[in-house]
Design a protein around this motif. Structure first.
Motif, short mmCIF file in Angstrom:
data_model
loop_
_atom_site.label_atom_id
_atom_site.label_comp_id
_atom_site.label_asym_id
_atom_site.label_seq_id
_atom_site.Cartn_x
_atom_site.Cartn_y
_atom_site.Cartn_z
N ALA A 110 -34.54 20.24 83.81
CA ALA A 110 -33.92 21.66 83.63
C ALA A 110 -33.76 22.23 82.22
N GLU A 111 -34.19 21.30 81.25
CA GLU A 111 -33.82 21.82 79.62
C GLU A 111 -35.17 22.68 79.39
N ALA A 112 -34.87 23.40 78.41
CA ALA A 112 -35.79 24.44 77.69
C ALA A 112 -37.05 23.53 77.28
N ASP A 113 -38.35 23.95 77.28
CA ASP A 113 -39.42 23.27 76.86
C ASP A 113 -39.66 23.24 75.32
N PRO A 114 -39.67 22.03 74.58
CA PRO A 114 -39.81 22.14 73.19
C PRO A 114 -41.03 22.63 72.77
N VAL A 115 -42.12 22.47 73.80
CA VAL A 115 -43.59 22.55 73.21
C VAL A 115 -43.81 24.22 73.35
N GLY A 116 -44.49 24.73 72.51
CA GLY A 116 -44.93 26.07 72.41
C GLY A 116 -44.02 26.92 71.49
N GLU A 117 -42.94 26.52 71.29
CA GLU A 117 -41.88 27.27 70.44
C GLU A 117 -42.59 27.76 69.16
N VAL A 118 -42.44 28.90 68.85
CA VAL A 118 -43.14 29.64 67.49
C VAL A 118 -42.12 29.16 66.57
N ALA A 119 -42.26 28.02 65.59
CA ALA A 119 -41.13 27.55 64.74
C ALA A 119 -41.09 28.80 63.58
N SER A 120 -42.12 29.29 63.05
CA SER A 120 -42.02 30.50 62.18
C SER A 120 -43.45 31.15 62.25
N GLY A 121 -43.47 32.40 61.74
CA GLY A 121 -44.58 33.37 62.03
C GLY A 121 -44.58 34.49 61.12
N ALA B 119 -31.57 26.48 57.21
CA ALA B 119 -32.77 26.11 57.89
C ALA B 119 -32.17 26.64 59.56
N SER B 120 -31.08 26.43 60.04
CA SER B 120 -30.72 26.90 61.42
C SER B 120 -29.13 26.73 61.30
N GLY B 121 -28.49 27.56 62.30
CA GLY B 121 -27.06 27.55 62.26
C GLY B 121 -26.54 28.35 63.56
N SER B 122 -25.24 27.95 63.99
CA SER B 122 -24.66 28.68 65.04
C SER B 122 -23.08 28.40 64.98
N VAL B 123 -22.30 28.91 66.01
CA VAL B 123 -21.20 28.44 66.14
C VAL B 123 -21.21 27.95 67.53
N VAL B 130 -21.78 25.18 62.67
CA VAL B 130 -22.85 24.21 62.53
C VAL B 130 -24.03 24.89 61.65
N ARG B 131 -24.21 24.31 60.33
CA ARG B 131 -25.38 25.00 59.37
C ARG B 131 -26.04 23.66 59.32
N ARG B 132 -27.33 23.78 59.24
CA ARG B 132 -28.18 22.84 58.67
C ARG B 132 -28.85 23.26 57.65
N ILE B 133 -28.53 22.68 56.41
CA ILE B 133 -29.04 23.38 55.09
C ILE B 133 -30.09 22.48 54.45
N ARG B 134 -31.05 23.06 53.57
CA ARG B 134 -31.95 22.18 53.05
C ARG B 134 -31.47 21.65 51.66
N VAL B 135 -31.71 20.24 51.53
CA VAL B 135 -31.30 19.69 50.39
C VAL B 135 -32.33 18.83 49.96
N LEU B 423 -40.63 19.04 50.00
CA LEU B 423 -40.06 18.05 49.25
C LEU B 423 -38.58 18.13 49.53
N THR B 424 -37.98 18.73 50.50
CA THR B 424 -36.74 18.73 50.87
C THR B 424 -36.40 17.94 52.36
N THR B 425 -35.18 17.68 52.44
CA THR B 425 -34.76 17.30 53.67
C THR B 425 -33.54 18.30 54.21
N THR B 426 -32.81 18.02 55.13
CA THR B 426 -31.73 18.81 55.80
C THR B 426 -30.44 17.82 55.81
N LYS B 427 -29.27 18.80 55.87
CA LYS B 427 -28.03 17.97 55.93
C LYS B 427 -27.24 18.91 56.82
N TYR B 428 -26.55 18.36 57.98
CA TYR B 428 -25.79 18.94 58.61
C TYR B 428 -24.58 19.27 58.37
N VAL B 429 -23.97 20.53 58.10
CA VAL B 429 -22.60 20.85 57.66
C VAL B 429 -21.65 21.16 58.81
#
Lengths: 445, 445
Positions: A110-121, B119-123, B130-135, B423-429
């Motif tokens: 029932a979850e969303a498909d992680p495959v095919g998502e456009v991560a950036s573009g 890199a991503s974030g939401s409430v 929730v924020r995922r930041i590049r470190v 050359l970065t990773t991410t950290k959840y804040v």
């Protein structure tokens, strides 16, 4: 349909040396079959993979008699071999647990498909269209210990993300695992997902694990699921890249500017709500300015929750039940109702303590000071940092990532709570209209 | 200020065994110093790191006499040792090249800061932010061969992305590398970036490389920069995670529905514009329906560009200059004006051929058919796939990624052209207001 056994290149015998040899051949055969299935699997649609998960769920329920019988065989053998109650507990599969496993497969469907998502573009200035899309990793090897539930769990996570699963469980659970894999493969036979996308790694000796770890190029990633030793061995010996989940020595730091009611609620939640998990708090640091107001109340509350506090001298001065902390306590992942506790002179001392003893999992600060929070967040090299929130929120479900694969304390590929996307990679798709690179481009003849 | 040497735990001697011992200590010392500097570096601002890069650029130019003198020493020693012209060419640093290295540092200073990006974030529904930041990753080890330009290039990339650099060059370039690192450290002395953020790994034996590869936990990632053997050795022997760049056996497939003018332009660009790089095309596949119209023209044009075509029998029937291809040719990364070429009976045959011989780098199809393009894109497990565009676009600069670190053919962490974010990773804040996890939350006492 029963799972077809990969052909043995030499007849099976009972000596360890010849098992090592025959295993070497068959682990590779299994991986080759998985690789072939992964190629087909990567072009299935999400709906086809979801249908396969539903078929698996249905057949697990329908085959419960057979699975539980196989499990009784394993449990009896383990009991006869004098294995501990913990081992027996982990090994035992009940009707209810089997239903929960079927539920996991259904929930994943029932979850969303992680495959095919456009991560950036984007479109480049020259009109070249650039998309980075999520694709399956390919073949995922899972190495685990005596918990048969991982067999279904890991297979379902892999299928959902379009990956073939090579499962290497413990020999203690071999009949149960074989039955579970047989049932899943039977279910796949009537779906678009190839049967070989779920396979048990043949062989039960360490040689078969090491063979699996050597198959760089055939196996795309290994996921060790289990205790610290299993994970460390895999990381050390594997030629195949590893997705590592780690130890959680999580801290709660109560700052001098903390709201002490919030601090107490967070501390009790972080320590006592579910002490056996990696995002439970193992260490408490309290700023000396608030220690007299906070600690007597906190220590009484912790005692009320059955928590044994291992404190430094200053902590011990606030409550008679606190036992002395040793140097070892600061680095422990108790996974129990124990807590190490120290009074610190400053925010910087708290940061130093965590840098020294933390495991890079999750650290929390309770403070109303923006500058203290900002400093704490910036200074700690950790997967998750929480401000005025319990460490228990370091969890894929709580962060909206869907089904959680585990919590990564490594820095490459995935860090912190991992959702299904950790089992994917990306592919750049460039679309042009006869685009060639500028500069010294070759002229048409 | 000259680079302070890490203290040797034993006095240096000339026997190999004692170098192995003293190296063991000093590589670790260097890594410890790097780790300490990384902690400070991770809290510098982007402006501070850009100022450090500018200071390095300035000082490289100002110190050219010293650097070129050190380089002459290395070149003389290499010549005396009878090393090949290729080795001498790679080793030699000119005034102009030094200026280009300073230019790289300046250009990096002008690029956007990869650190701190959300890199991503939401409430979450409960109000938890929730924020995922590049470190930064922390400490990056770079292992490379006799090209001293990598010393500056790698240090600048690491500093820009907030990482400490542990540089392990070839002993052939040891005086040049020492001079370059001295100059860069002198430049850092007046900036907010700690001097130990740029260090040469002490020792010139293989023992020091293996020591570096064993420092899991102290070194966060190793980046081998050089030939296939260096990369394979690092991947095989390293306990530290590796970012791998790989071999490019890139294909251009000319489909039956191709616009043949576009196909020819793309082919010539992909093969001949810069044959020595990994995104240059090494193999051509042509659908049999367009072979008679395409190949005579294409083979004449390729010959006009000085390209030697290694063809199967059908390709050879179209042009007398084509030499016979051996099985080996299909898997070669020529990096020269050579091209393997075959006629295929169908799109699926082309896909099968690429699956068998491709290196997972970049594959291109020329076609006007939407369904053929869609199938080609979906079927190939490769870092980059190009539709109606040259394989040469598999490049960080061409895809808008800024300065390129290399092109990854691995699947974890980074795949395809890598920019600084590799050359970065991410950290959840996580930011709450006393948030605790629901369910069995502990009540206030």
């Amino acid at each position: 349909m029963a799972a077809p056994e990969p052909t043995l290149t030499t007849p099976p015998t009972t000596t360890a040396a010849s098992e090592a040899i025959s295993t070497t051949a068959t682990v590779r055969d299994a991986a080759l079959a998985a690789r072939g299935s992964a190629t087909r699997l990567s072009t299935t649609t999400g709906a086809e993979r979801d249908a396969a998960l539903t078929a698996i769920a249905r057949r697990l329920t329908a085959s419960s008699g057979r699975i539980l019988a196989a499990n009784r065989q394993d449990v009896a053998a383990a009991r006869e071999a004098g294995r501990s109650t913990t081992v027996l507990d982990r090994l035992t599969v009940t009707e209810q647990q089997l239903e929960a496993l079927a539920g996991t497969a259904r929930a994943l469907a029932a979850e969303a498909d992680p495959v095919g998502e456009v991560a950036s573009g984007s479109v480049m200035p020259n009109g070249l269209e650039v998309r980075r899309i999520r694709v399956p990793l390919g073949v995922v090897g899972v190495i685990y210990e005596g918990r048969p539930n991982v067999t279904v769990d890991a297979a379902a996570l892999c299928l959902k993300s379009g990956n073939a699963a090579l499962l290497r469980g413990s020999s203690t659970a071999r009949h149960t695992n074989a039955a579970l894999v047989d049932v899943m493969r039977e279910a796949l036979a009537d779906t678009a997902v190839p049967v070989d996308a779920v396979q048990l790694v043949p062989g039960t000796t360490h040689a078969s694990v090491h063979q699996l770890m050597s198959l760089r190029g055939l196996v795309d990633v290994l996921v060790p699921r289990g205790g610290h030793d299993l994970i460390q061995t895999t990381v050390r010996d594997s030629m195949v890249p590893v997705i590592e989940t780690g130890v959680g020595n999580c801290h709660v730091y109560v700052d001098e500017h903390a709201d002490l009611d919030k601090a107490l609620a967070i501390l009790l939640n972080a320590k006592a709500q579910r002490p056996s998990v990696c995002n439970a708090t193992e260490s408490l640091l309290v700023h000396e300015r608030v220690a007299p107001a906070f600690l007597p109340r906190a220590l009484t509350a912790l005692a009320g929750h059955g928590v044994t506090v291992h404190g430094d001298e200053r902590v011990r001065s606030f409550h008679p039940a606190v036992v002395p902390a040793t140097e070892e306590d600061w680095g422990r992942e108790y996974l129990s109702l124990d807590l190490a506790a120290a009074v610190v002179g400053s925010l910087e001392s708290a940061i130093d303590h965590i840098r020294r003893y933390g495991s890079g999992h999750t650290e929390a600060i309770v403070t109303d000071s923006q500058s203290a929070a900002r400093r704490f967040v910036a200074a700690l090299d950790t997967a998750v940092v929480a401000v005025n929130a319990s460490t228990r929120f370091a969890d894929g479900g709580e962060l909206g990532l869907g089904t959680e694969l585990g919590i990564s304390t490594q820095k490459l590929h995935a860090r912190g709570p991992m959702g299904l996307t950790a089992l994917t990679t990306t592919k750049y798709v460039l679309v042009g209209d006869g685009h060639i690179r500028g500069g010294a481009a070759a002229p048409l003849p």
